[in-house]
Design a protein around this motif. Structure first.
Motif, PDB file in Angstrom:
ATOM      1  N   GLY A   1       0.834  -1.198   0.000  1.00 26.04           N
ATOM      2  CA  GLY A   1       0.000   0.000   0.000  1.00 26.04           C
ATOM      3  C   GLY A   1       0.867   1.245   0.000  1.00 26.04           C
ATOM      4  O   GLY A   1       2.075   1.181   0.188  1.00 26.04           O
ATOM      5  N   THR A   2       0.245   2.390  -0.229  1.00 22.75           N
ATOM      6  CA  THR A   2       0.928   3.676  -0.148  1.00 22.75           C
ATOM      7  C   THR A   2      -0.018   4.652   0.533  1.00 22.75           C
ATOM      8  O   THR A   2      -1.184   4.345   0.797  1.00 22.75           O
ATOM      9  CB  THR A   2       1.275   4.236  -1.545  1.00 22.75           C
ATOM     10  OG1 THR A   2       0.066   4.675  -2.191  1.00 22.75           O
ATOM     11  CG2 THR A   2       1.959   3.211  -2.412  1.00 22.75           C
ATOM     12  N   ASP A   3       0.485   5.858   0.798  1.00 18.90           N
ATOM     13  CA  ASP A   3      -0.410   6.906   1.293  1.00 18.90           C
ATOM     14  C   ASP A   3      -1.604   7.067   0.363  1.00 18.90           C
ATOM     15  O   ASP A   3      -2.700   7.425   0.795  1.00 18.90           O
ATOM     16  CB  ASP A   3       0.339   8.234   1.379  1.00 18.90           C
ATOM     17  CG  ASP A   3       1.106   8.391   2.682  1.00 18.90           C
ATOM     18  OD1 ASP A   3       0.813   7.668   3.649  1.00 18.90           O
ATOM     19  OD2 ASP A   3       2.012   9.247   2.728  1.00 18.90           O
ATOM     20  N   GLY A   4      -1.389   6.813  -0.937  1.00 17.15           N
ATOM     21  CA  GLY A   4      -2.476   6.971  -1.903  1.00 17.15           C
ATOM     22  C   GLY A   4      -3.662   6.082  -1.620  1.00 17.15           C
ATOM     23  O   GLY A   4      -4.800   6.436  -1.961  1.00 17.15           O
ATOM     24  N   SER A   5      -3.436   4.922  -1.014  1.00 15.41           N
ATOM     25  CA  SER A   5      -4.552   4.041  -0.664  1.00 15.41           C
ATOM     26  C   SER A   5      -5.491   4.736   0.305  1.00 15.41           C
ATOM     27  O   SER A   5      -6.700   4.816   0.091  1.00 15.41           O
ATOM     28  CB  SER A   5      -4.020   2.746  -0.031  1.00 15.41           C
ATOM     29  OG  SER A   5      -3.130   2.080  -0.881  1.00 15.41           O
TER      30      SER A   5
END
Length: 412
Positions: A357-361
């Motif tokens: 995951g990333t902050d974008g999730s």
């Protein structure tokens, strides 16, 4: 203040910003603010008068629009923390200029070698300048390469009025590596309609899909007893925990899965005779797959605890993040514009799924649709981490082309 992407990277990676999952504070480590203060100062020096570091360590800034038409406000985001997986203290970056192929031996620990057989992307780096660690720390290109690219692109955009663009927001977060990067982001203050995290790897790769993720904690209460008198009385919580772990399907583990296959992964075991705790991460690309794996784990736990009639357990599920593709599919322009920008810099766009995951999730589900753009980094979270300067420069160009695409495709 130097302004090349390499100069920025070298300046940022020597600042220790590792996050700490055992801390409940936000940021989890105050040292993350050391980089935040540097970035705040540099943004102000670029003329971004609203640049500031908030109490949670997040950095915000705005590049004002230089066009009159209402172009959607977009944000570029990277995280300041580095992973707890390997030390980030006393980083000593090394520069291999004009790389001509072959393995790269790291000078601080000669036993560590970036081998072409294990890092085949090196074959695409002939003639590039490559930044590595000295082998005793991680590099922190995840995600300081992304920060350096955003800062360099911001400087270029501000210096060239011919780059037509709407308002651009800049966001640098803390604690992404421990799953809390978006926890204290104020989207109302940020004021963006769409976003892009600069947190990917190989250039050309667009990441618009992530795992959905949950955490599971199983707390076990056993029956402690003096071992000399334990027959038919003791129910050892450690053994109950071990029994649960031993029944996990091997085909649903990270070490046996790839592509779109999810997994059940134990990440922590603590305990004594009277009590034990198991912690798991559950991953799948679909909500249905995630729930099925949680049900399977719950079934295993219930089967095991039934063999210990005087013991008990609790099974707690905590949502972590969800597949951002669910949100991004509702806003096709966000990825379509990025695809066009990638083509304009001469790369072939490749849409990828992240087995993570990333902050974008989180940001996507908070209301800021946010795919992930490549930074050029490789072998993240390890002392073998490396990044090509020329690939970072390509990421900077991609940011610049992307803001131009948004402006051009917005009707006047």
């Amino acid at each position: 203040m130097t302004d090349t992407v390499l100069d920025r990277l070298l300046r940022y990676v020597v600042i220790d910003t590792q996050s700490d999952a055992s801390s409940s504070a936000q940021p989890s480590t105050e040292k993350q603010k050391d980089l935040g203060r540097v970035l705040e100062k540099e943004l102000l020096a670029l003329g971004l008068t609203d640049a500031h570091l908030d109490e949670h360590g997040n950095v915000y800034a705005t590049i004002p629009a230089n066009v009159d038409k209402p172009v959607p406000v977009i944000c570029f985001c990277s995280h300041m923390d580095t992973a707890p997986d390997f030390t980030g203290t006393n980083v000593r970056p090394q520069l291999v200029r004009n790389y001509q192929g072959g393995d790269i031996q790291l000078v601080g620990d000669p036993s560590r070698v970036i081998r072409v057989t294990e890092h085949p992307d090196l074959n695409d780096q002939i003639g590039h300048d490559i930044v590595t660690t000295d082998g005793t720390t991680l590099l922190g290109a995840d995600d300081k390469a992304g920060i350096a690219e955003i800062m360099t692109a911001a400087a270029a955009i501000l210096a060239d009025p011919s780059i037509r663009h709407g308002a651009i927001k800049i966001l640098f977060t803390t604690d992404e590596e421990i799953g809390r990067g978006a926890d204290k982001v104020d989207l109302k203050k940020l004021g963006a309609a769409f976003g892009y995290t600069m947190d990917g790897g190989r250039i050309g790769e667009i990441e618009d899909e992530t795992f959905s993720a949950d955490g599971v904690v199983i707390d076990i209460t056993g029956v402690a007893m003096h071992p000399g008198y334990a027959k038919d009385r003791m129910e050892n919580a450690i053994k109950i925990a071990g029994d649960i772990i031993s029944r996990l399907p091997k085909e649903l583990s990270p070490e046996t899965t790839e592509g779109k296959a999810g997994f059940i992964h134990p990440v922590g075991v603590t305990g004594a005779m009277e009590s034990a705790k198991l912690t798991f991460i559950i991953r799948d690309f679909t909500e249905e797959g995630l729930k099925a794996k949680e049900a399977l784990l719950k079934g295993i736990a219930d089967e095991v605890i039934a063999l210990y009639p005087r013991s008990s357990l609790t099974f707690t599920v905590k949502e972590q993040y969800r597949n951002m593709k669910v949100v991004l599919d509702q806003y096709p322009d966000v990825v379509d514009n990025l695809v066009e920008a990638v083509r304009r810099v001469g790369l072939t766009p490749e849409r990828h799924s992240i087995r993570g995951g990333t902050d974008g999730s989180r940001l996507s589900f908070m209301g800021l649709p946010c795919p992930n753009i490549y930074t050029g980094g490789h072998a993240y979270h390890s002392p073998l981490e490396w990044v090509s300067v020329q690939d970072m420069e390509m990421s900077v160009k991609t940011i610049i082309e992307l803001v131009k695409v948004w402006e051009e495709r917005t009707a006047g």
